[in-house]
Design an enzyme around this catalytic site. Structure first.
Site, PDB file in Angstrom:
ATOM      1  N   TRP A 103       0.816  -1.221   0.000  1.00  0.00           N
ATOM      2  CA  TRP A 103       0.000   0.000   0.000  1.00  0.00           C
ATOM      3  C   TRP A 103       0.842   1.260   0.000  1.00  0.00           C
ATOM      4  CZ3 TRP A 103      -4.355  -0.011  -2.155  1.00  0.00           C
ATOM      5  CH2 TRP A 103      -5.152  -1.151  -2.127  1.00  0.00           C
ATOM      6  N   ASP A 173      -1.061   6.984   7.072  1.00  0.00           N
ATOM      7  CA  ASP A 173      -2.197   6.161   6.662  1.00  0.00           C
ATOM      8  C   ASP A 173      -2.355   5.081   7.730  1.00  0.00           C
ATOM      9  OD1 ASP A 173      -3.898   4.249   5.617  1.00  0.00           O
ATOM     10  OD2 ASP A 173      -2.860   4.067   3.689  1.00  0.00           O
ATOM     11  N   LYS A 197     -11.861  -1.568   8.060  1.00  0.00           N
ATOM     12  CA  LYS A 197     -11.128  -2.548   8.860  1.00  0.00           C
ATOM     13  C   LYS A 197     -11.696  -2.559  10.284  1.00  0.00           C
ATOM     14  CE  LYS A 197      -7.931  -2.530   5.550  1.00  0.00           C
ATOM     15  NZ  LYS A 197      -8.313  -2.909   4.209  1.00  0.00           N
TER      16      LYS A 197
END
Ligand code: PMP
Length: 363
Positions: A103, A173, A197
């Site tokens: 990511w 992030d 999540k």
């Protein structure tokens, strides 16, 4: 009841009490005769939902008044761009990025569209199996900001230390570990995390910004990409995902009232991860963890079995045993067990038992 044994990397498990309430309210919100899916985003009810979610977040996480809380769309991926549009574009400076996994590697080309990016560290050549030691980072004191990802969801690598230099704004992030443990917000100028999540369903992304970041919102971008416009309209600039934001509010109540806050959540998550890693390590060589031990994530454990055929058999048999979502990310394959907040200890125990049994049959 669905979702009790959901180990998916995201969207992931949600608390059963929240799912039950949502399912009733989709048919009738609070005796109003209206469906939760049909309530106006301009209603007083929804304005209060946003205000209350903000208030609980401030209490739960400890978000000071000089930080703004936004509920945005476009996922964490859009934040890869919005952050750079706001803090990098036109500054003449470079931003430092840590490339620690799938990511963060995705975040870098988006930032490069807006300005210069320096790689302060990359784990790419080593297959993203570990995080950097503080001394390995090549940080610049004049960087526009440092961007990193606190938990690499695909590889299962989680920072336990705080990278960065004093005076250089940190942007993080936290998509896959926000609300899973306490965090000191004042260490950051910007934090973002999509909901799917630990916070709720997909469709909403939480952004926490220091006022100095909001003040730098560029005027030469589309309005929906301008943080200030979202701040001024209290996250109701255009039609927001009402359902997703309401679900986040219910999860926040659950975290506050049923779990007892972030320190209690952290303790639960540590206990779950300890059980899973013990099962992985029980007989070295059978379950082969991806991440270096020191950087193991409490949220995601990625591992392989002795052959791709056994990986596939493991995932298929687990599914038949009621343990869902264990396939590894398409970029690295293998197996990944995600232990987000709403994954119960009971679920983890069932997984560990299954792992012991599977190894006994195939090891
Ligand atoms: N950052 C992290 C850490 C992620 O795990 C993901 C997706 N799982 C993303 C960014 C991309 O998020 P989105 O799909 O919301 O754009």
């Amino acid at each position: 009841m669905a979702g009790l044994f959901n180990f998916s990397g995201g969207p992931g498990a949600l608390p059963p009490s929240v799912l039950r309430q949502l399912s009733a309210e989709i048919l009738d919100l609070d005796g109003s005769g209206l469906s939760l899916l049909g309530v106006s985003h301009r209603s007083d009810w929804f304005r209060e939902v946003v205000a209350e979610a903000e208030k609980i977040l401030r209490d739960l996480v400890g978000i000071p008044q000089d930080y703004q809380i936004l509920f945005l769309q476009g996922g964490a991926s859009l934040q890869f761009s919005m952050i750079a549009m706001t803090l990098l574009r036109g500054t003449g400076k470079a931003a430092d990025y840590l490339e620690t996994g799938y990511w963060s590697a995705k975040s870098i080309p988006e930032a490069k569209r807006e300005g210069a990016v320096r790689l302060a560290w990359s784990g790419r050549e080593q297959g993203y199996r570990r995080l950097p030691e503080p001394a390995e980072l090549q940080l610049s004191p004049d960087a526009a900001y440092l961007h990193y990802i606190s938990n690499e969801t695909v590889e299962g690598l989680q920072f336990q230390t705080l990278p960065g230099l004093p005076g250089v704004p940190r942007v993080c992030d936290m998509s896959s570990d926000f609300l899973s443990r306490p965090v000191r917000v004042t260490d950051y100028q910007a934090i973002y995390a999509h909901a799917q999540k630990n916070m709720g369903p997909a469709g909403v992304t939480l952004v926490v910004l220091h006022d100095d970041v909001v003040a730098r919102s560029p005027e030469d971008v589309p309005s929906v990409l301008n943080y200030r416009k979202h701040v001024e309209s209290h996250s109701i600039y255009n039609t927001p995902p009402v359902f997703a934001i309401y679900a986040v509010l219910l999860v926040l109540h659950w975290l506050q009232d049923e779990i007892g806050g972030l320190a209690a959540m952290d303790a639960r998550n540590r206990r779950k991860a300890a059980a899973l890693y013990a099962a992985i390590d029980a007989e070295p060589g059978f379950y082969r963890p991806h991440a270096a031990v020191a950087d193991r994530s409490l949220m995601n454990a990625a591992f392989r079995l002795p052959s791709p055929a056994l990986d596939a058999l493991f995932v298929a048999e687990a599914e038949r045993a009621g343990l869902q979502g264990l396939g590894g990310h398409r970029s690295i394959g293998g197996v990944r067990a995600s232990l987000y907040n709403a994954v119960s200890f009971e679920a983890v125990t069932a997984l560990c038992d299954f792992m012991g049994d599977f190894r006994a049959r195939h090891g």
